[in-house]
Write an enzyme that holds these catalytic residues in place. Structure first.
Site, PDB file in Angstrom:
ATOM      1  N   CYS A  43      58.050  74.578  -8.784  1.00 20.12           N
ATOM      2  CA  CYS A  43      59.572  74.512  -8.905  1.00 20.12           C
ATOM      3  C   CYS A  43      60.253  75.656  -8.633  1.00 20.12           C
ATOM      4  CB  CYS A  43      59.624  74.233 -10.559  1.00 20.12           C
ATOM      5  SG  CYS A  43      61.265  73.918 -11.147  1.00 20.12           S
ATOM      6  N   CYS A  48      62.299  72.447  -7.260  1.00 17.23           N
ATOM      7  CA  CYS A  48      63.582  72.090  -8.018  1.00 17.23           C
ATOM      8  C   CYS A  48      64.489  73.278  -7.780  1.00 17.23           C
ATOM      9  CB  CYS A  48      63.220  72.111  -9.625  1.00 17.23           C
ATOM     10  SG  CYS A  48      61.605  71.809 -10.003  1.00 17.23           S
ATOM     11  N   LYS A  51      65.664  73.669  -3.979  1.00 22.94           N
ATOM     12  CA  LYS A  51      66.273  72.443  -3.675  1.00 22.94           C
ATOM     13  C   LYS A  51      67.923  72.299  -4.159  1.00 22.94           C
ATOM     14  CE  LYS A  51      66.354  69.502  -6.354  1.00 22.94           C
ATOM     15  NZ  LYS A  51      65.319  68.771  -6.552  1.00 22.94           N
ATOM     16  N   TYR A  99      58.896  86.028 -13.697  1.00 21.27           N
ATOM     17  CA  TYR A  99      58.015  85.228 -14.188  1.00 21.27           C
ATOM     18  C   TYR A  99      56.667  86.400 -14.220  1.00 21.27           C
ATOM     19  CZ  TYR A  99      58.928  80.420 -14.211  1.00 21.27           C
ATOM     20  OH  TYR A  99      59.510  79.191 -14.619  1.00 21.27           O
ATOM     21  N   TYR A 177      62.403  60.644  -4.570  1.00 25.32           N
ATOM     22  CA  TYR A 177      62.970  61.773  -4.896  1.00 25.32           C
ATOM     23  C   TYR A 177      63.357  62.675  -3.873  1.00 25.32           C
ATOM     24  CZ  TYR A 177      62.064  61.512 -10.098  1.00 25.32           C
ATOM     25  OH  TYR A 177      62.174  60.839 -11.380  1.00 25.32           O
ATOM     26  N   GLU A 181      67.185  63.419  -1.872  1.00 22.99           N
ATOM     27  CA  GLU A 181      67.574  64.789  -2.036  1.00 22.99           C
ATOM     28  C   GLU A 181      67.691  65.437  -0.803  1.00 22.99           C
ATOM     29  OE1 GLU A 181      65.099  66.480  -4.966  1.00 22.99           O
ATOM     30  OE2 GLU A 181      66.236  65.587  -6.598  1.00 22.99           O
ATOM     31  N   ARG A 198      59.873  52.268   3.981  1.00 19.53           N
ATOM     32  CA  ARG A 198      58.970  51.183   4.044  1.00 19.53           C
ATOM     33  C   ARG A 198      59.410  49.940   3.255  1.00 19.53           C
ATOM     34  NH1 ARG A 198      53.042  53.336   1.808  1.00 19.53           N
ATOM     35  NH2 ARG A 198      53.830  53.675  -0.341  1.00 19.53           N
ATOM     36  N   GLY A 264      55.372  61.443  -0.831  1.00 15.59           N
ATOM     37  CA  GLY A 264      54.772  61.503  -1.893  1.00 15.59           C
ATOM     38  C   GLY A 264      53.779  62.894  -2.018  1.00 15.59           C
ATOM     39  N   HIS A 438      88.579  63.225 -23.238  1.00 13.83           N
ATOM     40  CA  HIS A 438      89.229  62.361 -22.349  1.00 13.83           C
ATOM     41  C   HIS A 438      89.961  63.771 -21.401  1.00 13.83           C
ATOM     42  CE1 HIS A 438      91.591  59.311 -20.329  1.00 13.83           C
ATOM     43  NE2 HIS A 438      92.637  60.002 -20.385  1.00 13.83           N
ATOM     44  N   GLU A 443      82.947  59.940 -20.924  1.00 14.84           N
ATOM     45  CA  GLU A 443      83.480  58.998 -22.142  1.00 14.84           C
ATOM     46  C   GLU A 443      83.260  57.636 -22.001  1.00 14.84           C
ATOM     47  OE1 GLU A 443      87.827  58.974 -22.567  1.00 14.84           O
ATOM     48  OE2 GLU A 443      87.970  59.638 -20.385  1.00 14.84           O
TER      49      GLU A 443
END
Ligand code: NDP
Length: 460
Positions: A43, A48, A51, A99, A177, A181, A198, A264, A438, A443
């Site tokens: 990710c 993610c 991307k 991280y 996906y 993307e 395909r 995939g 609005h 909405e």
């Protein structure tokens, strides 16, 4: 004193593994984590986050054009792919060190290298052997390359993030996906994009209206989509151009500068000793787990993409937290995989939660379907031909909204909010009793009036 070197040994420092290790440490468990690439996982490093940064970059092309209708004039803006990639890499480096810092501050040792299970409680990383009361496999997945002649000339999303220059013409293979993307990213940044899929329609598994609407919108943005089309071989010509033979498509041969396969992903279970110690794998190599993420070996758990269930970061994070809480927090926490919202960061993006129309029909037999397609206010002045599609699926008997789908600007942001209502099991009347904001596109979700009744036709 425990007979093990640590309480939890996590293999893979991606979203799920890091969350599990940190929550475990928070409960006082001694956790260790092994990583053979970069801390942060798919990710953060090549999924993610980068991307979405590229998707933002791609959107500027339209924003510059749209600004003209609002009175802005400017010289032709120029785009630098190397600069975008440099800036993206800097941000990814920053996130990866955050991280690592989080793990260090939680007292979790990071072992660099590929971990291999020797027995249900022993892990080897390089020269080092560690014993653990529990092992958590959170190794993720990697892109699948279909075996076809010349596949070595194709890139996957991994390499797409590292390209030295933007290809002028790119063929993207796949209709999921990643394919849609990246088609939006490359087209927005100025490449000529052909997508070869395909099947009958892109995004199999999504609501049919989402699939056809996105197809149309992508076409308007210049992505050429070939359906029922497959690649039979790829050759590199002497001048470096790739020659692709397209089977089952009137196109015949296609010349392009890059071919990206987005066909995939495969769970990362090979070579880490899982089958050898008796961990059951499914037909695609995913770790088979129960609702507590426990594998067929009692001390071995697995979370995230490697389990081949729902391959989404927030799901992996939930699973990681659930495992740590089950093992060290004194409460057994199963993971709830129902009504998980998701988004496709295509151009325009998709947001979806709950059931598709065909799934709902199968489940409930009688539905009320509310659907609208409109040109967003923003494009009245921009002049852009772009349409938003929104749809609510209601179980006729209970009046519960069982699915919400959207294709259009901000769909992921909007559906995240709607997902709370769908998860909570709210009815159409409760949606309607909510006052809209609005003027927004969102909405529409509380003002949809025109319904279509849809019945399941029973086959005998
Ligand atoms: P997907 O499973 O979504 O799509 C794979 C595509 O490749 C499908 O269109 C599939 O066709 C096609 N395909 C598979 N095998 C072949 C083959 N041998 N030849 C030709 N085509 C083939 O995979 P992705 O790699 O796009 O994404 C993997 C997962 O990662 C997603 O399912 C999602 O969970 C996650 N992800 C989530 C994102 C997000 O949240 N925005 C972004 C990116 C990934 P068919 O439909 O016929 O099977």
């Amino acid at each position: 004193m425990s007979k093990f070197d640590c309480d939890l040994f996590v293999i893979g420092a991606g979203s799920g593994g890091v969350r599990a290790a940190r929550i475990a440490a928070g409960f006082g468990a001694r956790a260790m984590i092994a990583e053979n690439y970069r801390v942060g996982g798919t990710c953060v490093i090549r999924g993610c986050v980068p991307k979405k940064l590229l998707a933002y970059a791609a959107h500027y092309a339209e924003d510059f054009q749209d600004a003209r209708g609002y009175g802005w004039s400017h010289a032709n803006p120029a785009f630098s792919w190397p600069e975008l990639i440099r800036n993206k890499d800097r941000e990814i480096g920053r996130l990866s060190s955050i991280y690592s810092g989080l793990l260090a501050r939680s007292g979790i040792a990071i072992l660099e290298g590929t971990a291999r299970l020797i027995d249900p409680h022993t892990i080897e990383v390089g020269e080092r052997r560690v014993s653990a009361r529990y092992v958590l496999v959170a190794t993720g997945a990697h892109p699948f390359r279909p075996p076809l002649p010349g596949i070595e000339h194709a890139i996957t999303s991994n390499e797409a993030f590292e390209l030295r220059q933007l290809p002028g013409r790119i063929l993207i293979v796949g209709g999921g996906y990643v394919a849609v993307e990246f088609a939006g990213i490359f087209a927005g940044l100025g490449a000529m994009v052909t997508l070869s899929y395909r099947g009958e329609q892109i995004l199999r598994g999504f609501d049919d209206d989402v699939r056809s609407h996105l197809h149309e919108e992508m076409g308007r943005k210049g992505v050429r989509i070939l359906l029922r089309s497959g690649v039979s071989r790829i050759d590199r010509r002497a001048d470096g151009v790739l020659e692709v033979a397209l089977a089952g498509s009137p196109e015949g041969n296609l010349a392009c500068d890059a071919v990206m396969v987005a066909t995939g992903r495969i769970p990362n279970t090979a070579g880490i000793g899982l089958s050898e110690i008796g961990v059951e794998l499914d037909g695609e190599g995913g770790v088979v787990v129960d609702r507590y993420c426990r594998s067929s070996v009692v001390s071995v758990y697995a979370v995230g993409d490697v389990t081949n269930r729902i391959a989404l970061t927030p799901v992996a994070i939930r699973e990681g937290a659930a495992v740590a809480t089950t093992l060290f927090g004194g409460t057994s926490v199963p993971v709830d995989h129902a009504d998980v919202p998701s988004a496709v960061f295509s151009q325009p993006p998709v947001g979806t939660v709950g059931l598709t129309q065909s799934e709902a029909l199968e489940a409930f037999g009688e539905l009320e379907v509310y659907r609208t397609t409109f040109r967003p206010l923003r494009h009245t002045l921009s002049g852009r031909e772009e349409y938003t599609m929104m749809k609510l699926i209601v179980d006729a008997a209970s009046q519960r909204v069982v699915g919400a789908h959207m294709v259009g600007s901000d769909a992921p942001e909007i559906i995240q909010g709607v997902a709370i209502a769908v998860k909570a099991g709210l009815t159409k009347a409760q949606f309607d009793s909510t006052v809209g904001i609005h003027p927004t596109a969102a909405e529409e979700f509380v003002t949809l009036r025109d319904k279509e009744l849809v019945h399941r036709t029973e086959t005998v």
